[in-house]
Design an enzyme around this catalytic site. Structure first.
Site, PDB file in Angstrom:
ATOM      1  N   HIS A  65      86.368  33.447  20.671  1.00  0.00           N
ATOM      2  CA  HIS A  65      87.109  33.575  21.937  1.00  0.00           C
ATOM      3  C   HIS A  65      86.358  32.918  23.104  1.00  0.00           C
ATOM      4  CE1 HIS A  65      89.781  36.514  24.427  1.00  0.00           C
ATOM      5  NE2 HIS A  65      89.679  35.332  25.003  1.00  0.00           N
ATOM      6  N   HIS A  67      86.897  29.960  26.495  1.00  0.00           N
ATOM      7  CA  HIS A  67      87.764  29.087  27.289  1.00  0.00           C
ATOM      8  C   HIS A  67      86.961  27.838  27.651  1.00  0.00           C
ATOM      9  CE1 HIS A  67      90.970  32.109  27.828  1.00  0.00           C
ATOM     10  NE2 HIS A  67      89.964  32.974  27.749  1.00  0.00           N
ATOM     11  N   LEU A  68      87.377  26.689  27.092  1.00  0.00           N
ATOM     12  CA  LEU A  68      86.657  25.438  27.360  1.00  0.00           C
ATOM     13  C   LEU A  68      87.375  24.572  28.383  1.00  0.00           C
ATOM     14  CD1 LEU A  68      85.362  24.463  23.803  1.00  0.00           C
ATOM     15  CD2 LEU A  68      84.195  25.731  25.617  1.00  0.00           C
ATOM     16  N   ARG A  69      88.602  24.966  28.770  1.00  0.00           N
ATOM     17  CA  ARG A  69      89.345  24.339  29.883  1.00  0.00           C
ATOM     18  C   ARG A  69      89.785  22.898  29.623  1.00  0.00           C
ATOM     19  NH1 ARG A  69      90.368  29.289  31.438  1.00  0.00           N
ATOM     20  NH2 ARG A  69      88.762  30.292  32.695  1.00  0.00           N
ATOM     21  N   ASN A  99      95.029  28.282  26.808  1.00  0.00           N
ATOM     22  CA  ASN A  99      95.617  28.378  28.167  1.00  0.00           C
ATOM     23  C   ASN A  99      95.033  27.310  29.087  1.00  0.00           C
ATOM     24  OD1 ASN A  99      93.089  29.650  28.288  1.00  0.00           O
ATOM     25  ND2 ASN A  99      93.741  31.114  29.852  1.00  0.00           N
ATOM     26  N   ASP A 157      96.473  33.824  24.698  1.00  0.00           N
ATOM     27  CA  ASP A 157      95.449  34.564  25.447  1.00  0.00           C
ATOM     28  C   ASP A 157      95.358  34.099  26.896  1.00  0.00           C
ATOM     29  OD1 ASP A 157      93.057  36.383  25.665  1.00  0.00           O
ATOM     30  OD2 ASP A 157      92.194  34.470  26.298  1.00  0.00           O
ATOM     31  N   HIS A 237      89.318  41.364  23.224  1.00  0.00           N
ATOM     32  CA  HIS A 237      88.692  42.017  24.383  1.00  0.00           C
ATOM     33  C   HIS A 237      89.214  43.429  24.694  1.00  0.00           C
ATOM     34  CE1 HIS A 237      92.261  40.372  26.332  1.00  0.00           C
ATOM     35  NE2 HIS A 237      91.751  39.189  26.537  1.00  0.00           N
ATOM     36  N   ASP A 310      84.814  35.768  25.392  1.00  0.00           N
ATOM     37  CA  ASP A 310      85.822  35.492  26.423  1.00  0.00           C
ATOM     38  C   ASP A 310      85.180  34.731  27.588  1.00  0.00           C
ATOM     39  OD1 ASP A 310      88.241  35.354  27.703  1.00  0.00           O
ATOM     40  OD2 ASP A 310      88.363  37.484  28.189  1.00  0.00           O
ATOM     41  N   HIS A 314      85.179  29.326  35.825  1.00  0.00           N
ATOM     42  CA  HIS A 314      86.004  28.887  36.953  1.00  0.00           C
ATOM     43  C   HIS A 314      85.091  28.182  37.943  1.00  0.00           C
ATOM     44  CE1 HIS A 314      89.572  31.092  35.714  1.00  0.00           C
ATOM     45  NE2 HIS A 314      88.818  32.156  35.495  1.00  0.00           N
TER      46      HIS A 314
HETATM   47  O1  DOR Z   1      89.446  37.213  32.658  1.00  0.00           O
HETATM   48  C1  DOR Z   1      90.058  36.463  31.933  1.00  0.00           C
HETATM   49  N1  DOR Z   1      90.024  35.142  32.120  1.00  0.00           N
HETATM   50  N2  DOR Z   1      90.776  36.972  30.934  1.00  0.00           N
HETATM   51  C2  DOR Z   1      91.586  36.199  30.204  1.00  0.00           C
HETATM   52  O2  DOR Z   1      92.185  36.693  29.292  1.00  0.00           O
HETATM   53  C3  DOR Z   1      91.764  34.774  30.519  1.00  0.00           C
HETATM   54  C4  DOR Z   1      90.553  34.250  31.155  1.00  0.00           C
HETATM   55  C5  DOR Z   1      90.739  32.888  31.749  1.00  0.00           C
HETATM   56  O3  DOR Z   1      91.385  32.036  31.142  1.00  0.00           O
HETATM   57  O4  DOR Z   1      90.164  32.634  32.816  1.00  0.00           O
END
Ligand code: DOR
Length: 431
Positions: A65, A67-69, A99, A157, A237, A310, A314
């Site tokens: 899990h 997030h590599l964006r 996502n 997700d 999560h 997770d 950002h």
């Molecule tokens: O806090 C989160 N950020 N929860 C998620 O499920 C998605 C993630 C995100 O993509 O930033």
């Protein structure tokens, strides 16, 4: 460490304490050749000699899990920084979330991710693909084509699937293909606009709350759909006692579910929101101390199947916005092991063997992959851990583009010293 040639070097890790799912094997020389584990205490010459005295050598971690964006949000993270952050955290394989912008609902995007990552020599990338087209929650994506392109998991997700019938059809389709469906279980109409856990602290701060019940009811729905469809469903999560109790009930009912907890839900509470700092804004939210205690207990009782970071980078500018406006999510993959080693293992709450299981064999079982060990013939994905050296969390030094952390300045031990992927050094900690 210096390498002799561009071919995968025959490497010996001298004097490492070898630990894997089979146990603690004591101090040996671990030999790696042609990208796999060759054996222990062998003779001959090595292209690369690594002094691993005082270090633990163990299979590199797996993260189901992250997030590599990529594609489209490279201002937050890209494959070099995200997979670089993974190896800095000791991870050899990660599953990336869908996502992104555009979302990963197109086989060409999956194929691009796999091909690009393979050229980098960092962590191995196994992409997840979207459950619904555009993560819009309306139409199923083409799972067969996505799987053929390399997708290993189906998930929206970041966005809960509001329509239970769509979730059912997704599970029926994924089950036919043997794909795991991962959920983001928060019931949207109960979660509403909550920006933190609903409880005493949210009431005192006057902030909109997101109740644990929103998680529990959705977990129960998603587990029931797993049970009726026979689809392997990974409950991502899980953050609350109520949620984990729902998971326990589902497991007792024979639902084919697995469950993950994150480093932040194991170490932080909603008290952290008192300073209105959006760094601590995450979904699902940080809960109460009693929830953290329950998650740790569930982990020790074997209810929890694996850890998932997770990791959700950002930009600083986004996280500098007002708490109500800032995005959910925090970066953590580079500190996950030292954080949990320091807070849970060094304090005697969790054994090292259990923590390693949650980061190695656990995620492999969830994904249906071979459980990693240091046995001859296994991929030479190895992390060298320095369990004794202490150092503070320094976000400025993160490989991730997200150079902030809920644990900034906290002194941790258990830092990865080096990570090898396929027998090559993919990360070495600067001294
Ligand atoms: O806090 C989160 N950020 N929860 C998620 O499920 C998605 C993630 C995100 O993509 O930033």
């Amino acid at each position: 460490m210096t390498e002799a040639s561009n071919a995968v070097p025959r490497t010996v890790l001298r004097g490492a304490r070898l630990i894997d799912a089979r146990g603690d094997h004591g101090v040996h020389d671990l030999w790696l050749a042609a990208g796999t584990v060759e054996g222990v205490d062998l003779d001959g010459s090595a292209d690369l000699e690594v002094d691993a005295h005082g270090l633990v050598a163990t299979p590199a971690f797996l993260d189901p899990h992250v997030h590599l964006r990529v594609p489209g949000q490279e201002e937050k993270e890209d494959l070099v920084t995200g997979l670089g952050a993974a190896v800095a955290g000791g991870f050899g394989t990660v599953v990336s979330m869908a996502n992104t912008s555009p979302t990963v609902d197109d086989p060409a995007i999956v194929a691009d991710l796999v091909a690009h990552a393979a050229r980098l020599g960092l962590a191995r990338l196994r992409p997840a693909a979207a459950l619904s087209v555009g993560l819009a929650g309306e139409r199923l994506a083409d799972y067969a084509a996505l799987q053929a392109a390399g997708a290993v998991m189906i998930t929206d997700d970041g966005i809960p699937v509001a329509d239970a019938h769509l979730q059912r059809r997704a599970c029926e389709y994924a089950a036919e293909l043997g794909l795991v469906v991962q959920t983001h279980s928060e019931e949207p109409s109960l979660r509403q606009g909550g920006v933190m856990h609903e409880g005493r602290v949210s009431h005192e701060l006057g902030l909109p709350g997101n109740p644990a019940e929103a998680e529990a009811v959705m977990l129960y729905r998603d587990g029931m759909i797993a049970r009726m469809t026979g689809c392997r469903v990974h409950l991502a999560h899980v953050s609350s006692e109520l949620g984990m109790r729902a998971v326990e009930a589902l497991k007792e009912l024979g639902a084919p579910v697995t469950v993950e907890v994150t480093p932040h839900h194991l170490t932080l509470t909603d008290e952290a929101l008192r300073a209105f700092d959006p760094v601590f804004k995450v979904a699902p939210p940080l809960r109460e101390a009693s929830d953290v205690a329950y998650l740790i207990d569930a982990l020790n009782r074997g209810v929890v199947d694996c850890l998932g970071t997770d990791h959700a980078p950002h930009t600083r500018a986004e996280k500098d916005r007002d708490l109500l406006e800032a995005p959910f999510g925090l970066p953590n993959i580079e500190v996950a092991f030292p954080l949990l080693y320091t807070r849970l293992v060094a304090t005697g709450q969790v054994t090292l063997a259990r923590l390693l299981d949650l980061m190695q064999a656990g995620p492999a079982r969830v994904m249906g992959w071979t459980e990693p060990t240091l046995e001859a013939g296994m991929p030479a994905d190895v992390v060298l851990l320095d369990l004794d050296a202490e150092a503070p969390v320094d976000p400025a030094a993160f490989a991730s583009k997200a150079k902030f952390s809920p644990w900034a300045g906290e002194v941790l031990k258990g830092w990865p010293r080096a990570t090898l992927v396929g027998g090559r050094v993919a990360y070495e900690r600067p001294r």
